[in-house]
Scaffold this motif. Structure first.
Motif, PDB file in Angstrom:
ATOM      1  N   ARG A  74      30.379 -10.244   4.650  1.00  0.00           N
ATOM      2  CA  ARG A  74      29.436 -11.433   4.837  1.00  0.00           C
ATOM      3  C   ARG A  74      28.320 -11.860   3.841  1.00  0.00           C
ATOM      4  O   ARG A  74      27.975 -12.990   3.877  1.00  0.00           O
ATOM      5  N   PRO A 121      31.263  -8.783  12.612  1.00  0.00           N
ATOM      6  CA  PRO A 121      32.552  -8.029  12.152  1.00  0.00           C
ATOM      7  C   PRO A 121      32.909  -8.173  10.887  1.00  0.00           C
ATOM      8  O   PRO A 121      34.048  -7.494  10.311  1.00  0.00           O
ATOM      9  N   TYR A 122      32.478  -9.348  10.011  1.00  0.00           N
ATOM     10  CA  TYR A 122      32.696  -9.694   8.562  1.00  0.00           C
ATOM     11  C   TYR A 122      32.029  -8.623   7.676  1.00  0.00           C
ATOM     12  O   TYR A 122      31.081  -8.838   7.561  1.00  0.00           O
ATOM     13  N   SER A 175      28.313 -13.061  15.850  1.00  0.00           N
ATOM     14  CA  SER A 175      29.778 -13.416  15.484  1.00  0.00           C
ATOM     15  C   SER A 175      30.171 -12.978  14.129  1.00  0.00           C
ATOM     16  O   SER A 175      31.307 -12.681  13.660  1.00  0.00           O
ATOM     17  N   GLU A 228      36.981 -11.252   5.462  1.00  0.00           N
ATOM     18  CA  GLU A 228      37.457 -10.013   6.013  1.00  0.00           C
ATOM     19  C   GLU A 228      36.632  -9.318   7.032  1.00  0.00           C
ATOM     20  O   GLU A 228      35.529  -9.310   7.006  1.00  0.00           O
ATOM     21  N   LYS A 229      37.499  -8.698   8.178  1.00  0.00           N
ATOM     22  CA  LYS A 229      36.953  -8.213   9.037  1.00  0.00           C
ATOM     23  C   LYS A 229      36.994  -6.551   9.268  1.00  0.00           C
ATOM     24  O   LYS A 229      37.821  -6.238   8.442  1.00  0.00           O
ATOM     25  N   GLN A 230      36.237  -6.094  10.097  1.00  0.00           N
ATOM     26  CA  GLN A 230      36.307  -4.562  10.453  1.00  0.00           C
ATOM     27  C   GLN A 230      37.713  -4.298  10.560  1.00  0.00           C
ATOM     28  O   GLN A 230      38.216  -2.852  10.163  1.00  0.00           O
ATOM     29  N   THR A 259      29.466 -15.282   4.013  1.00  0.00           N
ATOM     30  CA  THR A 259      30.032 -16.006   5.300  1.00  0.00           C
ATOM     31  C   THR A 259      28.817 -16.377   6.019  1.00  0.00           C
ATOM     32  O   THR A 259      28.035 -15.687   6.312  1.00  0.00           O
TER      33      THR A 259
END
Length: 112
Positions: free
Chosen positions: A74, A70-71, A67, A94-96, A19
């Motif tokens: 990543r 949170p991924y 930014s 996908e984020k937390q 990411t």
């Protein structure tokens, strides 16, 4: 002296399995890509004429790193086998909080 405006776009890079954030100038031209891998954080400069010492540029790079935090996938480490391109893109995004690209894909991870 006016502050320079930089735009950021968060995207999954399927070829590099990561990411990343693309940072663009006021004209929309992508000037660099920010990402993290096993070796740490990287800023890949695409426009060799960009002034890396510019405080506004440095702030944009710092913001890009924040930014991406949170991924959870990543860095692309240990990507699941057998994913379609769309599945890999969602996995990288996908984020937390259990969302990816605005879709709830699993329950929120509990902090430890």
């Amino acid at each position: 002296m006016s502050k320079k405006v930089f735009l950021k776009t968060i995207a999954s890079n399927l070829n590099s399995c990561r990411t990343e954030v693309e940072i663009s100038d006021e004209t929309g031209r992508v000037i660099c890509v920010v990402f993290e891998n096993k070796e740490g954080w990287h800023t890949e400069l695409l426009d060799k004429e960009s002034d890396q010492s510019d405080p506004d540029f440095a702030a944009a790079v710092r913001d890009a790193k924040e930014s991406l935090c949170p991924y959870v996938n990543r860095r692309g480490d240990d990507s699941p086998d057998g994913l379609t391109a769309g599945g890999l893109a969602l996995w990288l995004m996908e984020k937390q909080d259990g969302t990816a690209m605005g879709l709830q894909i699993r329950r929120e991870r509990k902090s430890q």
